[in-house]
Motif scaffolding. Structure first.
Motif, PDB file in Angstrom:
ATOM      1  N   GLU A 157      -7.181 -14.323   4.812  1.00 51.27           N
ATOM      2  CA  GLU A 157      -7.973 -15.126   5.760  1.00 51.27           C
ATOM      3  C   GLU A 157      -8.042 -16.577   5.316  1.00 51.27           C
ATOM      4  OE1 GLU A 157     -12.301 -15.235   8.058  1.00 51.27           O
ATOM      5  OE2 GLU A 157     -11.975 -13.759   6.471  1.00 51.27           O
ATOM      6  N   HIS A 158      -8.266 -16.796   4.032  1.00 46.57           N
ATOM      7  CA  HIS A 158      -8.350 -18.164   3.517  1.00 46.57           C
ATOM      8  C   HIS A 158      -7.027 -18.903   3.758  1.00 46.57           C
ATOM      9  CE1 HIS A 158      -9.547 -21.480   0.901  1.00 46.57           C
ATOM     10  NE2 HIS A 158      -8.299 -21.433   0.450  1.00 46.57           N
ATOM     11  N   ILE A 159      -5.918 -18.280   3.352  1.00 43.35           N
ATOM     12  CA  ILE A 159      -4.613 -18.916   3.497  1.00 43.35           C
ATOM     13  C   ILE A 159      -4.273 -19.113   4.970  1.00 43.35           C
ATOM     14  CG2 ILE A 159      -2.123 -18.589   3.140  1.00 43.35           C
ATOM     15  CD1 ILE A 159      -2.911 -17.095   0.500  1.00 43.35           C
ATOM     16  N   TRP A 160      -4.492 -18.089   5.799  1.00 43.12           N
ATOM     17  CA  TRP A 160      -4.159 -18.188   7.216  1.00 43.12           C
ATOM     18  C   TRP A 160      -4.917 -19.329   7.879  1.00 43.12           C
ATOM     19  CZ3 TRP A 160      -6.198 -18.277  12.030  1.00 43.12           C
ATOM     20  CH2 TRP A 160      -5.329 -18.044  13.098  1.00 43.12           C
ATOM     21  N   ILE A 210      -3.060  -1.761   1.779  1.00 41.26           N
ATOM     22  CA  ILE A 210      -3.855  -2.521   2.744  1.00 41.26           C
ATOM     23  C   ILE A 210      -2.966  -3.168   3.806  1.00 41.26           C
ATOM     24  CG2 ILE A 210      -5.391  -4.528   2.981  1.00 41.26           C
ATOM     25  CD1 ILE A 210      -6.345  -3.865   0.093  1.00 41.26           C
ATOM     26  N   ILE A 211      -1.782  -3.587   3.382  1.00 44.83           N
ATOM     27  CA  ILE A 211      -0.843  -4.272   4.273  1.00 44.83           C
ATOM     28  C   ILE A 211       0.349  -3.354   4.537  1.00 44.83           C
ATOM     29  CG2 ILE A 211       0.770  -6.228   4.414  1.00 44.83           C
ATOM     30  CD1 ILE A 211      -1.313  -7.953   3.135  1.00 44.83           C
ATOM     31  N   LYS A 212       0.839  -3.392   5.759  1.00 39.65           N
ATOM     32  CA  LYS A 212       1.979  -2.563   6.149  1.00 39.65           C
ATOM     33  C   LYS A 212       3.154  -2.801   5.197  1.00 39.65           C
ATOM     34  CE  LYS A 212       0.700  -2.620  11.013  1.00 39.65           C
ATOM     35  NZ  LYS A 212       0.933  -3.230  12.315  1.00 39.65           N
ATOM     36  N   PRO A 213       3.832  -1.737   4.799  1.00 42.79           N
ATOM     37  CA  PRO A 213       4.968  -1.882   3.883  1.00 42.79           C
ATOM     38  C   PRO A 213       6.250  -2.285   4.624  1.00 42.79           C
ATOM     39  CG  PRO A 213       4.587   0.429   4.312  1.00 42.79           C
ATOM     40  CD  PRO A 213       3.510  -0.341   5.046  1.00 42.79           C
ATOM     41  N   ILE A 214       6.219  -3.476   5.189  1.00 43.44           N
ATOM     42  CA  ILE A 214       7.375  -3.983   5.932  1.00 43.44           C
ATOM     43  C   ILE A 214       7.852  -5.273   5.278  1.00 43.44           C
ATOM     44  CG2 ILE A 214       6.716  -2.863   8.103  1.00 43.44           C
ATOM     45  CD1 ILE A 214       5.545  -5.530   9.056  1.00 43.44           C
ATOM     46  N   SER A 215       8.974  -5.757   5.716  1.00 45.49           N
ATOM     47  CA  SER A 215       9.584  -6.979   5.188  1.00 45.49           C
ATOM     48  C   SER A 215       8.621  -8.163   5.268  1.00 45.49           C
ATOM     49  CB  SER A 215      10.843  -7.287   6.001  1.00 45.49           C
ATOM     50  OG  SER A 215      11.221  -8.635   5.883  1.00 45.49           O
ATOM     51  N   ASP A 216       8.681  -9.021   4.250  1.00 41.29           N
ATOM     52  CA  ASP A 216       7.875 -10.244   4.272  1.00 41.29           C
ATOM     53  C   ASP A 216       8.257 -11.138   5.462  1.00 41.29           C
ATOM     54  OD1 ASP A 216       6.516  -9.466   1.992  1.00 41.29           O
ATOM     55  OD2 ASP A 216       7.757 -10.669   0.637  1.00 41.29           O
ATOM     56  N   TYR A 217       9.516 -11.061   5.876  1.00 44.49           N
ATOM     57  CA  TYR A 217       9.940 -11.829   7.048  1.00 44.49           C
ATOM     58  C   TYR A 217       9.203 -11.348   8.301  1.00 44.49           C
ATOM     59  CZ  TYR A 217      13.701 -13.997   4.389  1.00 44.49           C
ATOM     60  OH  TYR A 217      14.411 -14.739   3.473  1.00 44.49           O
ATOM     61  N   ALA A 259      -7.501 -15.567  16.985  1.00 41.58           N
ATOM     62  CA  ALA A 259      -6.100 -15.621  16.542  1.00 41.58           C
ATOM     63  C   ALA A 259      -5.966 -15.058  15.132  1.00 41.58           C
ATOM     64  CB  ALA A 259      -5.581 -17.057  16.595  1.00 41.58           C
ATOM     65  N   TYR A 260      -6.933 -15.385  14.273  1.00 45.12           N
ATOM     66  CA  TYR A 260      -6.905 -14.823  12.918  1.00 45.12           C
ATOM     67  C   TYR A 260      -7.010 -13.296  12.984  1.00 45.12           C
ATOM     68  CZ  TYR A 260      -8.358 -12.722   8.675  1.00 45.12           C
ATOM     69  OH  TYR A 260      -8.416 -11.832   7.638  1.00 45.12           O
ATOM     70  N   GLU A 261      -7.952 -12.787  13.764  1.00 46.08           N
ATOM     71  CA  GLU A 261      -8.137 -11.336  13.874  1.00 46.08           C
ATOM     72  C   GLU A 261      -6.857 -10.658  14.383  1.00 46.08           C
ATOM     73  OE1 GLU A 261     -10.568  -9.469  12.732  1.00 46.08           O
ATOM     74  OE2 GLU A 261     -11.771 -11.191  12.104  1.00 46.08           O
ATOM     75  N   ALA A 262      -6.184 -11.299  15.317  1.00 50.23           N
ATOM     76  CA  ALA A 262      -4.922 -10.743  15.836  1.00 50.23           C
ATOM     77  C   ALA A 262      -3.853 -10.753  14.744  1.00 50.23           C
ATOM     78  CB  ALA A 262      -4.453 -11.545  17.064  1.00 50.23           C
ATOM     79  N   ALA A 263      -3.806 -11.826  13.943  1.00 48.15           N
ATOM     80  CA  ALA A 263      -2.832 -11.922  12.851  1.00 48.15           C
ATOM     81  C   ALA A 263      -3.103 -10.845  11.807  1.00 48.15           C
ATOM     82  CB  ALA A 263      -2.876 -13.312  12.218  1.00 48.15           C
ATOM     83  N   TRP A 264      -4.357 -10.717  11.402  1.00 46.26           N
ATOM     84  CA  TRP A 264      -4.709  -9.716  10.403  1.00 46.26           C
ATOM     85  C   TRP A 264      -4.415  -8.305  10.931  1.00 46.26           C
ATOM     86  CZ3 TRP A 264      -4.932  -8.627   5.631  1.00 46.26           C
ATOM     87  CH2 TRP A 264      -5.659  -7.530   5.159  1.00 46.26           C
ATOM     88  N   SER A 265      -4.778  -8.066  12.173  1.00 47.28           N
ATOM     89  CA  SER A 265      -4.558  -6.763  12.781  1.00 47.28           C
ATOM     90  C   SER A 265      -3.062  -6.413  12.827  1.00 47.28           C
ATOM     91  CB  SER A 265      -5.138  -6.755  14.194  1.00 47.28           C
ATOM     92  OG  SER A 265      -4.901  -5.534  14.821  1.00 47.28           O
ATOM     93  N   SER A 266      -2.222  -7.432  12.982  1.00 52.38           N
ATOM     94  CA  SER A 266      -0.773  -7.189  13.093  1.00 52.38           C
ATOM     95  C   SER A 266      -0.134  -6.780  11.760  1.00 52.38           C
ATOM     96  CB  SER A 266      -0.055  -8.419  13.654  1.00 52.38           C
ATOM     97  OG  SER A 266       0.021  -9.444  12.687  1.00 52.38           O
ATOM     98  N   ILE A 267      -0.789  -7.089  10.636  1.00 53.59           N
ATOM     99  CA  ILE A 267      -0.157  -6.765   9.357  1.00 53.59           C
ATOM    100  C   ILE A 267      -0.917  -5.741   8.533  1.00 53.59           C
ATOM    101  CG2 ILE A 267       0.970  -9.019   9.238  1.00 53.59           C
ATOM    102  CD1 ILE A 267      -1.065  -9.738   6.969  1.00 53.59           C
ATOM    103  N   LYS A 268      -2.196  -5.519   8.848  1.00 54.33           N
ATOM    104  CA  LYS A 268      -2.965  -4.559   8.034  1.00 54.33           C
ATOM    105  C   LYS A 268      -2.548  -3.134   8.378  1.00 54.33           C
ATOM    106  CE  LYS A 268      -7.040  -3.818  10.857  1.00 54.33           C
ATOM    107  NZ  LYS A 268      -8.454  -3.798  10.936  1.00 54.33           N
ATOM    108  N   LYS A 269      -2.654  -2.279   7.403  1.00 57.86           N
ATOM    109  CA  LYS A 269      -2.271  -0.880   7.573  1.00 57.86           C
ATOM    110  C   LYS A 269      -3.327  -0.126   8.338  1.00 57.86           C
ATOM    111  CE  LYS A 269       0.174   2.447   4.877  1.00 57.86           C
ATOM    112  NZ  LYS A 269       0.543   2.930   3.585  1.00 57.86           N
TER     113      LYS A 269
END
Length: 192
Positions: free
Chosen positions: A87-90, A143-150, A182-192
């Motif tokens: 959240e801080h970085i985003w 905590i984060i989906k195990p997908i490519s950093d890209y 927008a932050y919540e959508a970003a976090w939701s897209s990568i969190k497991k």
């Protein structure tokens, strides 16, 4: 000392002129002569600082990427939880993209063209290491989906470029509520 400062000022003027012209006309419509004119230096002066146009563009990219990441990671602590750190970085990235839009637009163009050479792209990725390390920790902790950093970057960070351009065109205005959404959508897209 004054001579050194004058040299730094000329190099910075060339970098700033490159950013402005690329943002307004694209890479291919930005000849060295226009860069020199906008920077208020002779065309020959460019070659005191850069080997050629490719070198100028690559070094501009690396300089801007360094500014971007220095801003993004300011105040970030590795001791933060994965979610708190993200959240801080985003939000710092969002702030940079919205308030340093010329630099952010230049980076966005660089991300979407093959003009930047591979060694420069790899150097740019190195600047993102704290975010990549945070994502690795998040993956390791489940905590984060195990997908490519890209893919993580594409879904969590790149949408900010779209929002930045929409705001620049005047078709959309990001207020505090929308930044939070927008932050919540970003976090939701990568969190497991």
């Amino acid at each position: 000392m004054a001579k050194l400062q004058k040299s730094i000022d000329k190099r910075n003027a060339l970098i700033n002129a490159t950013i402005a012209l690329v943002n307004n006309a694209g890479f291919h419509a930005t000849p060295m002569s226009k860069i020199a004119k906008l920077a208020n230096v002779s065309p020959a002066t460019i070659y005191l600082y850069f080997e050629n146009k490719q070198d100028l563009v690559n070094k501009t990219y690396i300089d801007v990427k360094a500014q971007y990441t220095a801003y993004a990671f300011k105040g970030y602590e590795e001791s933060m939880s994965v979610e708190e750190g993200f959240e801080h970085i985003w939000k710092r990235i969002a702030d940079f993209k919205l308030n340093a839009s010329e630099s952010a637009m230049f980076l966005s163009q660089c991300d979407n063209t093959p003009i930047i050479d591979e060694p420069s792209l790899q150097e740019g990725i190195k600047h993102l290491q704290p975010l990549l390390d945070l994502w690795k920790r998040g993956k390791d902790e489940g905590i984060i989906k195990p997908i490519s950093d890209y893919l993580l970057y594409a879904y969590a960070i790149n949408p900010l470029s779209f929002l930045m351009m929409a705001q620049k065109r005047g078709s959309f205005k990001l207020d505090e509520k929308q930044i939070e959404e927008a932050y919540e959508a970003a976090w939701s897209s990568i969190k497991k």
